[in-house]
Motif scaffolding. Structure first.
Motif, PDB file in Angstrom:
ATOM      1  N   ASN A 168       5.678   5.120  13.469  1.00 53.30           N
ATOM      2  CA  ASN A 168       5.467   4.251  14.635  1.00 53.30           C
ATOM      3  C   ASN A 168       5.148   2.867  14.097  1.00 53.30           C
ATOM      4  O   ASN A 168       4.084   2.657  13.513  1.00 53.30           O
ATOM      5  N   ILE A 169       6.056   1.934  14.297  1.00 54.10           N
ATOM      6  CA  ILE A 169       5.861   0.568  13.774  1.00 54.10           C
ATOM      7  C   ILE A 169       5.464  -0.320  14.947  1.00 54.10           C
ATOM      8  O   ILE A 169       6.153  -0.343  15.978  1.00 54.10           O
ATOM      9  N   LEU A 170       4.351  -1.018  14.832  1.00 55.34           N
ATOM     10  CA  LEU A 170       3.828  -1.752  15.988  1.00 55.34           C
ATOM     11  C   LEU A 170       3.026  -2.971  15.546  1.00 55.34           C
ATOM     12  O   LEU A 170       2.752  -3.166  14.362  1.00 55.34           O
ATOM     13  N   ASP A 171       2.652  -3.789  16.554  1.00 55.76           N
ATOM     14  CA  ASP A 171       1.886  -5.016  16.302  1.00 55.76           C
ATOM     15  C   ASP A 171       0.388  -4.691  16.279  1.00 55.76           C
ATOM     16  O   ASP A 171      -0.239  -4.529  17.321  1.00 55.76           O
ATOM     17  N   GLY A 172      -0.167  -4.601  15.068  1.00 49.09           N
ATOM     18  CA  GLY A 172      -1.571  -4.202  14.919  1.00 49.09           C
ATOM     19  C   GLY A 172      -2.562  -5.259  15.356  1.00 49.09           C
ATOM     20  O   GLY A 172      -3.761  -4.992  15.414  1.00 49.09           O
ATOM     21  N   ARG A 173      -2.076  -6.485  15.691  1.00 54.30           N
ATOM     22  CA  ARG A 173      -3.020  -7.494  16.201  1.00 54.30           C
ATOM     23  C   ARG A 173      -3.604  -7.039  17.527  1.00 54.30           C
ATOM     24  O   ARG A 173      -4.689  -7.458  17.904  1.00 54.30           O
ATOM     25  N   ASN A 174      -2.866  -6.200  18.240  1.00 50.03           N
ATOM     26  CA  ASN A 174      -3.355  -5.614  19.488  1.00 50.03           C
ATOM     27  C   ASN A 174      -3.828  -4.184  19.192  1.00 50.03           C
ATOM     28  O   ASN A 174      -3.026  -3.265  19.065  1.00 50.03           O
ATOM     29  N   VAL A 175      -5.156  -4.022  19.099  1.00 51.20           N
ATOM     30  CA  VAL A 175      -5.706  -2.720  18.668  1.00 51.20           C
ATOM     31  C   VAL A 175      -5.333  -1.608  19.651  1.00 51.20           C
ATOM     32  O   VAL A 175      -5.199  -0.444  19.275  1.00 51.20           O
ATOM     33  N   ASN A 176      -5.126  -1.989  20.926  1.00 51.34           N
ATOM     34  CA  ASN A 176      -4.771  -0.972  21.911  1.00 51.34           C
ATOM     35  C   ASN A 176      -3.460  -0.275  21.576  1.00 51.34           C
ATOM     36  O   ASN A 176      -3.277   0.896  21.905  1.00 51.34           O
ATOM     37  N   LEU A 177      -2.570  -1.011  20.930  1.00 50.42           N
ATOM     38  CA  LEU A 177      -1.286  -0.396  20.543  1.00 50.42           C
ATOM     39  C   LEU A 177      -1.523   0.667  19.471  1.00 50.42           C
ATOM     40  O   LEU A 177      -0.864   1.710  19.455  1.00 50.42           O
ATOM     41  N   ILE A 178      -2.470   0.398  18.572  1.00 47.77           N
ATOM     42  CA  ILE A 178      -2.801   1.396  17.542  1.00 47.77           C
ATOM     43  C   ILE A 178      -3.391   2.628  18.236  1.00 47.77           C
ATOM     44  O   ILE A 178      -3.031   3.767  17.933  1.00 47.77           O
ATOM     45  N   ARG A 179      -4.281   2.384  19.214  1.00 45.91           N
ATOM     46  CA  ARG A 179      -4.888   3.511  19.952  1.00 45.91           C
ATOM     47  C   ARG A 179      -3.799   4.357  20.622  1.00 45.91           C
ATOM     48  O   ARG A 179      -3.772   5.578  20.483  1.00 45.91           O
ATOM     49  N   GLU A 180      -2.884   3.683  21.343  1.00 46.14           N
ATOM     50  CA  GLU A 180      -1.818   4.413  22.059  1.00 46.14           C
ATOM     51  C   GLU A 180      -1.002   5.267  21.090  1.00 46.14           C
ATOM     52  O   GLU A 180      -0.651   6.406  21.394  1.00 46.14           O
ATOM     53  N   ALA A 230       1.015  -0.528  11.153  1.00 45.88           N
ATOM     54  CA  ALA A 230       0.477  -1.607  11.994  1.00 45.88           C
ATOM     55  C   ALA A 230       0.691  -2.924  11.254  1.00 45.88           C
ATOM     56  O   ALA A 230       0.072  -3.181  10.229  1.00 45.88           O
ATOM     57  N   THR A 231       1.592  -3.737  11.802  1.00 47.60           N
ATOM     58  CA  THR A 231       1.960  -4.972  11.115  1.00 47.60           C
ATOM     59  C   THR A 231       1.743  -6.154  12.058  1.00 47.60           C
ATOM     60  O   THR A 231       0.965  -6.043  13.004  1.00 47.60           O
ATOM     61  N   THR A 271      -3.581  14.772  12.930  1.00 49.58           N
ATOM     62  CA  THR A 271      -3.796  13.990  11.699  1.00 49.58           C
ATOM     63  C   THR A 271      -2.796  12.844  11.698  1.00 49.58           C
ATOM     64  O   THR A 271      -1.594  13.068  11.836  1.00 49.58           O
ATOM     65  N   VAL A 272      -3.326  11.637  11.587  1.00 47.80           N
ATOM     66  CA  VAL A 272      -2.483  10.444  11.603  1.00 47.80           C
ATOM     67  C   VAL A 272      -2.879   9.553  10.431  1.00 47.80           C
ATOM     68  O   VAL A 272      -4.067   9.411  10.129  1.00 47.80           O
ATOM     69  N   ILE A 273      -1.891   8.982   9.759  1.00 48.91           N
ATOM     70  CA  ILE A 273      -2.179   7.989   8.718  1.00 48.91           C
ATOM     71  C   ILE A 273      -1.713   6.625   9.232  1.00 48.91           C
ATOM     72  O   ILE A 273      -0.619   6.509   9.794  1.00 48.91           O
ATOM     73  N   VAL A 274      -2.567   5.624   9.061  1.00 53.63           N
ATOM     74  CA  VAL A 274      -2.256   4.270   9.536  1.00 53.63           C
ATOM     75  C   VAL A 274      -2.155   3.326   8.343  1.00 53.63           C
ATOM     76  O   VAL A 274      -3.087   3.232   7.545  1.00 53.63           O
ATOM     77  N   ALA A 275      -1.024   2.638   8.224  1.00 51.50           N
ATOM     78  CA  ALA A 275      -0.910   1.537   7.253  1.00 51.50           C
ATOM     79  C   ALA A 275      -1.305   0.273   7.993  1.00 51.50           C
ATOM     80  O   ALA A 275      -0.664  -0.114   8.974  1.00 51.50           O
ATOM     81  N   LEU A 276      -2.395  -0.337   7.558  1.00 52.42           N
ATOM     82  CA  LEU A 276      -2.930  -1.503   8.261  1.00 52.42           C
ATOM     83  C   LEU A 276      -2.569  -2.750   7.447  1.00 52.42           C
ATOM     84  O   LEU A 276      -3.137  -2.964   6.362  1.00 52.42           O
ATOM     85  N   GLY A 277      -1.627  -3.536   7.934  1.00 51.86           N
ATOM     86  CA  GLY A 277      -1.194  -4.730   7.181  1.00 51.86           C
ATOM     87  C   GLY A 277      -2.387  -5.623   6.865  1.00 51.86           C
ATOM     88  O   GLY A 277      -3.226  -5.883   7.736  1.00 51.86           O
ATOM     89  N   GLY A 278      -2.463  -6.063   5.612  1.00 55.20           N
ATOM     90  CA  GLY A 278      -3.615  -6.865   5.184  1.00 55.20           C
ATOM     91  C   GLY A 278      -3.766  -8.157   5.957  1.00 55.20           C
ATOM     92  O   GLY A 278      -4.877  -8.681   6.101  1.00 55.20           O
TER      93      GLY A 278
END
Ligand code: UTP
Length: 234
Positions: A207-219, A145-146, A3-10
């Motif tokens: 996990n704080i990452l660059d959500g512009r790259n969807v692959n990082l969210i996947r990883e 994801a920011t 179970t993962v929760i993702v905050a997706l920056g607007g």
């Protein structure tokens, strides 16, 4: 089952990001893949440009910050609706409504593999909502994801020598982001301090990452190595 929760920056949904149609398609595809692996995913979407524009327009007439926060919350729910409808029309088992509270979201996640929501109440941002959703649902982690690659020791936009971190303790993150108050609607730090305190108290991994790259969210959802900053207990 994870179970993962993702905050997706607007800002990820809005014109600041090039190729945003393919970004959204890739995001939907990642969620589809993870659903097929039996993961449960909560997504909390930020307000981005409509939040900023709406708050800026009304600010000269409104002095109560919590009333401006309500404009921001409406924008987060607009963005959440864009994502919810996109997932639903792609055949992904997403909850039929946008929950307005954490309790509602946790209940929905028990019956649907994917829940999408925006903000809840004035006084914080969607980062804090995602972190509380992660804690209340017993999630393995919360992904923030920011639009910056990592947490830096100072703002990389104003300081070209800012140092990025691969990993931090909760205490170190709190020192970097400083104030614990949400004092002004529509302003943002790399992670909302209100949420960072909750994460620290409950030992939730971020996990704080660059959500512009969807692959990082996947990883980050899959686990193991990911590009970004991991925040854990000290
Ligand atoms: P965001 O979560 O988008 O905040 O909510 P942000 O960090 O300013 O923006 P991003 O992540 O960089 O896009 C936008 C605004 O909506 C209000 C706050 O005023 C926030 O700044 N808000 C949002 C709330 O008051 N409560 C919530 O639960 C969510």
């Amino acid at each position: 089952m994870t179970t993962v929760i993702v905050a997706l920056g607007g800002s990820l949904l809005r014109p600041e990001i090039e190729e945003r149609h393919s970004w959204l398609e890739e995001l939907v595809s990642v969620i589809r893949d993870r659903v097929s692996m039996n993961d449960r995913i909560g997504i909390v979407v930020g307000g981005g440009a409509p939040a900023r524009e709406g708050i800026e327009l009304a600010r000269p007439m409104i002095s109560d910050e919590s009333h401006l926060d309500k404009i921001g919350i409406a924008a987060t729910r607009l963005n959440a609706t864009i994502l919810r409808e996109s997932l639903s029309d792609s055949g992904i088992p997403v909850s039929g409504t946008i929950p307005k509270s954490i309790d509602e979201a946790v209940l929905l996640l028990e019956t649907r593999q994917v829940v999408v929501m925006g903000g809840t109440n004035p006084g914080h941002t969607t980062d804090a909502v995602a972190i509380r959703f992660a804690i209340s649902s017993g999630a393995d982690k919360c992904i923030i994801a920011t639009n910056v690659p990592k947490v830096f020791d100072s703002d990389p936009k104003s300081n070209p020598d800012a140092i990025p971190y691969d990993s931090l303790t909760h205490d170190q993150l709190l020192q970097i982001i400083g104030s614990s108050e949400h004092t002004r609607a529509g302003t943002s730090q790399v992670v909302d301090p209100v949420g960072a305190i909750d994460a620290s108290e409950s030992g939730l991994t971020l996990n704080i990452l660059d959500g512009r790259n969807v692959n990082l969210i996947r990883e980050a959802i899959v686990g193991g190595d990911f590009q970004g900053t991991e925040v854990r207990g000290g």
